[in-house]
Scaffold this active site. Structure first.
Site, mmCIF file in Angstrom:
data_model
loop_
_atom_site.group_PDB
_atom_site.id
_atom_site.type_symbol
_atom_site.label_atom_id
_atom_site.label_comp_id
_atom_site.label_asym_id
_atom_site.label_seq_id
_atom_site.Cartn_x
_atom_site.Cartn_y
_atom_site.Cartn_z
ATOM 1 N N TRP A 54 -33.023 10.397 18.127
ATOM 2 C CA TRP A 54 -31.565 10.784 18.562
ATOM 3 C C TRP A 54 -30.847 9.613 18.540
ATOM 4 C CZ3 TRP A 54 -29.924 15.024 21.051
ATOM 5 C CH2 TRP A 54 -30.609 16.046 21.155
ATOM 6 N N ARG A 93 2.686 10.291 -11.308
ATOM 7 C CA ARG A 93 1.688 10.877 -11.982
ATOM 8 C C ARG A 93 2.353 12.579 -11.877
ATOM 9 N NH1 ARG A 93 -1.923 7.566 -9.112
ATOM 10 N NH2 ARG A 93 -1.845 8.884 -7.505
ATOM 11 N N ALA A 113 0.869 -1.236 -0.135
ATOM 12 C CA ALA A 113 -0.034 -0.142 0.001
ATOM 13 C C ALA A 113 0.913 1.249 0.093
ATOM 14 C CB ALA A 113 -0.811 0.094 1.276
ATOM 15 N N SER A 154 0.479 -4.374 -4.118
ATOM 16 C CA SER A 154 -0.965 -3.441 -3.941
ATOM 17 C C SER A 154 -1.836 -4.368 -3.694
ATOM 18 C CB SER A 154 -1.408 -2.771 -5.085
ATOM 19 O OG SER A 154 -0.158 -1.913 -5.426
ATOM 20 N N CYS A 198 -6.041 -7.077 4.845
ATOM 21 C CA CYS A 198 -7.108 -6.967 5.653
ATOM 22 C C CYS A 198 -8.145 -7.654 5.079
ATOM 23 C CB CYS A 198 -7.682 -5.364 5.785
ATOM 24 S SG CYS A 198 -6.704 -4.268 6.356
#
Length: 468
Positions: A451, A35, A24, A54, A58
């Site tokens: 609420w 870029r 990551a 990449s 998780c």
């Protein structure tokens, strides 16, 4: 392509950015820098010792549990896609040494063993984390698995396919341990979770962890708390047969180690780079390694500032890693960006039970010297009369005298976990619980009581602060 490189930046020559780690943080940094600067302005070389880039670690428990259909679903961008974007990505290549003074790294081909030095102008450390593997007899026996990479997930699935017995023991009851226990239930295993803590989910206060405990037992998971593992026992063929604690043995055909992770900073330590109290790299707001103008670090190998406590913390999460990568890539590519810190937000689930937390636990507040008030309220996910309304428990901490929100924990069914995002925003903004009571949150009977549960907790916390 070989490991050697002969160009260095400066004097009009193309600069070289070297990235260590292909997940990551590392590939987000590489992609963002690309870029901003084209190949003629910045050469980008990324080293990754594994087979994949990449990917979502998780998501591994959900792949193992069968909820995600296939490994490739967890890969955000393949090596080929990175290369097509002008990044020289080298898989199965491990960096074995960093020389900050000479601005070079030594890289070794994992399969052939050959290696050489590569110079750099800019360096990104995104070495991630390593699973905690206890120094116990039998910890490396066949049938004992950690779960950190896609290779780990595939190895575990292969073991599940050939394991005849259906007894699994999970060591550790943090996020990975709890999620893997659920995955094994889905796979038809009888599951025992052994943990040294008093309750599962140590990121929660024990009173909230107790609710997770009851829910896991309701799924048929055997919970063993306050248990110190002393060894993993093996049978005649050397395979795992049981997990031993100081008080008992728990039969096992399979063992999952879900004890947690530590920052993988051995390279950084050997290079003399600054590490914090938790073993992670220390960076400035631009994610630049302190004292090193041309080295950045991000992801699970760094420590971050907790905006609530004001202290450095180790929080290995993919959300942070991707943000770190964006900041690093912007700065390495000639732009400007900062990462201010975190409030410690995380969510998880055990089947239909949702678990969320942000900010400080009670012991965190005590450790940094904060005096606080706590409230716990029971509410529902929807208007009580609307079909499908389910119970929800919210615990809130507020600073005594000032009323500043310090932390929120939520346990409930559908609709519980993402409510913590309201509290995360309030923490980031430094709001008081009194200010939170006036938040204009969305309401309709299918989504919330009039609420919202978070606001009910804020009202009760505000009253507690006023009375203190």
């Amino acid at each position: 392509m070989g490991l050697n490189g002969d160009a260095r930046g400066g004097d009009g020559r193309t600069e070289r950015l070297v990235v260590i780690g292909g997940d990551a943080a590392g590939m987000s940094a590489a992609s963002r820098a690309r870029r901003l600067k084209g190949p003629g302005e910045l050469e980008i070389v990324a080293f990754e010792r594994g087979h994949f880039t990449s990917f979502s670690a998780c998501g591994i428990p959900y792949w193992v549990g069968g909820e995600v259909d296939g490994r490739d679903r967890l890969i955000a961008r393949t090596p080929e896609e990175h290369r097509q974007r002008g990044i020289d990505l080298r898989l199965r290549t491990e960096v074995t040494e960093i020389d900050p003074a000479g601005r070079r790294v030594h890289a070794r081909d994992v399969d052939s063993g050959s290696g050489s030095w590569m110079p750099y102008d800019k360096l990104v450390l995104a070495t991630g984390a390593r699973p905690v593997r206890p120094d116990l007899p039998g910890a490396d026996a066949p049938g004992v698995h950690g779960v950190q990479t896609l290779d780990d997930g595939q190895a575990l699935l292969d073991t599940l396919a050939r394991t005849r017995g259906r007894r699994a023991v999970v060591v550790g009851a943090g996020y990975i341990g709890v999620e893997m226990a659920e995955a094994l239930i889905h796979r038809g295993f009888g599951v025992t979770v052994v943990d040294r803590g008093s309750e599962p989910m140590p990121t929660l206060d024990p009173d909230m962890g107790r609710m997770v405990h009851r829910a896991m037992e309701g799924l048929g998971i055997t919970m063993v708390n306050d248990a110190e593992v002393t060894g993993i026992l093996t049978g005649p063929q050397g395979r795992v047969r049981a997990v031993a604690t100081t008080h008992a043995e728990y039969p096992a055909d399979l063992v999952i180690l879900g004890i947690g992770v530590r920052p993988e900073t051995s390279l950084a330590r050997e290079a003399g780079l600054p590490l914090g109290a938790h073993g992670g790299l220390l960076t400035d707001l631009a994610m630049r390694v302190r004292g090193h103008e041309n080295i950045w670090a991000g992801g699970d190998c760094v420590e971050v500032l907790n905006l609530v406590s004001g202290q450095e913390q180790y929080v290995p999460l993919g959300t942070h890693a991707n943000k770190h990568g964006q900041v690093i890539g912007t700065n390495a590519g000639g732009g400007y960006a900062t990462f201010p810190g975190v409030v410690g937000t995380a969510v998880s689930k055990v089947c239909d039970l949702e678990i969320a937390r942000t900010g400080l636990r009670e012991k965190d507040a005590r450790r940094v010297g904060l005096r606080y008030e706590t409230v716990t309220i029971e509410s529902t996910s929807r208007a009580g009369y609307y079909p499908g309304a389910s119970p929800m428990t919210v615990k809130m901490l507020a600073e005594r005298r000032t009323g500043r929100l310090l932390g929120v924990q939520i346990v409930g069914r559908e609709g519980a976990a993402k409510r913590v995002d309201v509290a995360a925003v309030a923490l980031t903004a430094g709001m008081t619980v009194e200010q939170m009571t006036a938040l204009d949150l969305g309401y309709a009977p299918p989504f919330s009581p009039v609420w919202d549960p978070v606001l009910v907790a804020a009202r009760k916390a505000a009253a507690r602060v006023r009375a203190s």
